[in-house]
Design a protein around this motif. Structure first.
Motif, mmCIF file in Angstrom:
data_model
loop_
_atom_site.group_PDB
_atom_site.id
_atom_site.type_symbol
_atom_site.label_atom_id
_atom_site.label_comp_id
_atom_site.label_asym_id
_atom_site.label_seq_id
_atom_site.Cartn_x
_atom_site.Cartn_y
_atom_site.Cartn_z
ATOM 1 N N PHE A 26 0.834 -1.203 0.000
ATOM 2 C CA PHE A 26 0.000 0.000 0.000
ATOM 3 C C PHE A 26 0.870 1.255 0.000
ATOM 4 O O PHE A 26 0.545 2.237 -0.671
ATOM 5 N N TYR A 31 -3.416 2.352 -2.849
ATOM 6 C CA TYR A 31 -4.442 1.354 -2.552
ATOM 7 C C TYR A 31 -4.859 0.579 -3.797
ATOM 8 O O TYR A 31 -4.821 -0.652 -3.819
ATOM 9 N N GLU A 58 -10.718 -3.657 1.668
ATOM 10 C CA GLU A 58 -10.879 -2.415 2.418
ATOM 11 C C GLU A 58 -10.589 -2.611 3.901
ATOM 12 O O GLU A 58 -9.983 -1.745 4.540
ATOM 13 N N LEU A 61 -6.928 -2.744 4.530
ATOM 14 C CA LEU A 61 -6.350 -1.395 4.504
ATOM 15 C C LEU A 61 -6.625 -0.652 5.802
ATOM 16 O O LEU A 61 -5.732 -0.002 6.356
ATOM 17 N N VAL A 114 -2.273 6.770 1.004
ATOM 18 C CA VAL A 114 -3.657 6.376 0.754
ATOM 19 C C VAL A 114 -4.602 7.440 1.300
ATOM 20 O O VAL A 114 -4.570 7.757 2.486
#
Lengths: 195, 195
Positions: A26, A31, A58, A61, A114
């Motif tokens: 990432f 992302y 998601e 992340l 991100v």
DNA sequence: TGATACAACAAACGATCGTTTGGTTTACGG
DNA sequence: CCGTAAACCAAACGATCGTTTGTTGTATCA
């Protein structure tokens, strides 16, 4: 929503490796360009296996993002506590922020790389996490002795912007270190703003 | 590699619309998350039709990026020429930069949203374009009367970082404008650095 | 040691990605 | 007004995407 385990975690749990690999990907590619297959391969697993730990990309992340906030907060708070003078405390906070961002990178860099809008379903969670972290800087700037009328909010945004953007041009060669850079940035503001 | 036309362009050429749509998508979602299908649909074309104008997605990005540099450079140079005092010229440059970035956005925002590393095959071209633009700021800061020993490079990086990062938190509601923000940022530096 | 649930494998699903290829429309120069 | 090339359509290609489903191994605890 990870189901609560009925038994304690096993010792061969590779969740930490997953988080590390995800943080690296990432941070390096952002992302969207970091694929679940990349992350899985980086820690010697198959793509589908990641879904034992996280229900969706998601959520992975968000976990990495949260760990980044945790790491940065701990580093900055620890650095601030060692100083007493307001400007020295702010400089220590900046130095810790830059060191985490530019040296032992990955997790911290995810916060810069991100954006919440990159992950629509988790944007609110990411914003809350980031706001939580930035409170440390808000506190440090609140305690500064400044000329009346100084916009402390603008000062905070300017300083954090300069710090975060450094991730996109800083290279470790040369004599500049995160610490020396933090010193320069704060001093550029300090001398003119002495109350 | 766009083949040179044997005849002049037609009046129904939709290349400008393609660039506008691409700029908007790249600015909003970043490079990887903006698909050729999105861009084509946004200007009423089919995905494959984009390849009449550009050989690859990367080339489309480079064209948008270059247009962004052009637009920003023109705005900043025009603003700088209206002022004579060094600090006023720098403030004008920052105001123009922020207005382009935060108001009539898209093209300018691509410079902040898309990193060279996002487009490996074009990273060098993007870096060159950005360096070309930032020379305006280098010149303005070179002409500043500053205390001896001041690191003008750090000053430039700090200021540009603060300006660029503002794209990620600035919202148009409220009383703050790009111009007022530029004024605040420059003044935070100016008073302490008066030679 | 045997039962249990943690942790991963194996193999695919449909969707979407960037891109290619061949055909079609249409504005423009002569 | 006709021929040409600019500009786009139509339809697909293989690759890769996030994710699901059924199964297998094994560390842990009674």
């Amino acid at each position: 929503m990870a189901a609560k385990p009925l038994r304690s975690a096993r010792s061969d749990n590779r969740l930490p490796a997953v988080l590390d690999a995800a943080a690296r990907r990432f941070a390096e590619r952002g992302y969207a360009a970091a694929s679940m297959r990349d992350i899985a391969e980086a820690c010697g697993m198959l793509p589908g296996s990641l879904y034992y730990h996280f229900a969706a990309k998601e959520d992975l992340l968000v976990a990495v993002y949260g760990a980044g906030v945790e790491q940065l907060s701990a580093a900055v708070r620890g650095a601030v506590e060692k100083e007493t003078a307001p400007w020295a405390r702010l400089e220590a906070a900046c130095a810790a922020h830059l060191e985490a961002l530019l040296e032992h990178g990955d997790y911290a860099q995810v916060l810069v790389r991100v954006l919440p809008v990159d992950v629509p379903n988790a944007a609110a969670r990411l914003k809350a996490l980031r706001a939580d972290y930035e409170r440390v800087f808000r506190d440090q700037i609140r305690d500064l002795p400044l000329p009346p009328g100084t916009d402390r909010s603008a000062l905070r945004l300017m300083l954090l912007g300069a710090l975060n953007w450094s991730r996109f041009w800083f290279v470790e060669k040369g004599r500049e270190t995160p610490r020396s850079l933090a010193r320069k940035f704060v001093h550029l503001l300090e001398e003119s703003l002495h109350a």
